[in-house]
Design a protein around this motif. Sequence first.
Motif, PDB file in Angstrom:
ATOM      1  N   ALA A  93       0.836  -1.207   0.000  1.00 36.77           N
ATOM      2  CA  ALA A  93       0.000   0.000   0.000  1.00 36.77           C
ATOM      3  C   ALA A  93       0.867   1.251   0.000  1.00 36.77           C
ATOM      4  N   LEU A  97       0.885   4.140  -3.022  1.00 41.00           N
ATOM      5  CA  LEU A  97       0.618   5.542  -2.730  1.00 41.00           C
ATOM      6  C   LEU A  97       1.754   6.433  -3.221  1.00 41.00           C
ATOM      7  N   ILE A 110      -7.214   6.164   0.690  1.00 44.45           N
ATOM      8  CA  ILE A 110      -6.737   4.933   1.319  1.00 44.45           C
ATOM      9  C   ILE A 110      -7.875   4.393   2.169  1.00 44.45           C
ATOM     10  N   VAL A 155      -6.089   1.189  -2.449  1.00 41.99           N
ATOM     11  CA  VAL A 155      -5.602   2.556  -2.619  1.00 41.99           C
ATOM     12  C   VAL A 155      -6.051   3.015  -3.994  1.00 41.99           C
TER      13      VAL A 155
END
Length: 275
Positions: A93, A97, A110, A155
């Motif tokens: 994750a 991002l 998120i 995400v």
Amino acid sequence: MYKMMVSDLDETLLNDDGTINAQNVTLIKRAIATGFKFVPNTGRSFKSVQPLLKQLALDNCPAQYVISYNGAAIVENLNNQIINTRGLEFSLAQQILAAGLIDPTIDAHIYTVDELYIYNISASDKAYMAERGVTYTLLDKPDITFLQSENIMKVIFETSDDDLRVGIKTAVCAQVGKQVEVTFSSQRYVEFNKIGTNKGQATTDLADKLGYNMDEVIAIGDNSNDISMIKTAGLGVAVANAIPDVKTVAKHITQKTNNEGAVAEVLQEYVLSKQ
């Protein structure tokens, strides 16, 4: 005979303004009264779907379900009990991002099981969230270290620029390779889930739990994150306003758009008229 419909929400079940066509409400309630399952299958959190479930008399009901986060969670409506999750590893994750913020105009969402965090929210995204009653917490920097002990569902990134969405996909996939499922939705989002996590897989998982075979399942949608469930279901349906790629894989295309009660059209033709 069909026993369950899984339905996308935005641009499928819902009108463009986030409301629901009265015909959809009436025919969904009618179908449910016969023992039929109506399952929202959405990229959204199950929490944001609660007002809709109330309209459909499905809130807090046993043996009725919501599929959330593009298939990353299956939730029974009674007490919002989590049945199954397929989350992202925290380090993955983080990589998604960092890689996806390729332009200062892009915002990022998120999702954990329970919460939504948004970084750099745009004015249009803020309005879109407000129309749909979605609650969230704003982040002042793209740092999710505080979520390392949480179960991160997905995400996603928001931009109205088509080329930027493609650029985000390219940048993230260059960084994380084949560890993610990538889909697009609502002509504004590019979404990243754990590989093997999608609306189709979650539909299969829920059907297995209920003892249904896929020939007894209808799936209806409009955008690329709906393709997996439309291909998996016994009857895969594209609404009239669906993108061309969805219409290509669908077995049936509705006459009506999302604003005209496309879901009601399918329920009448394939479920209620057969009883």
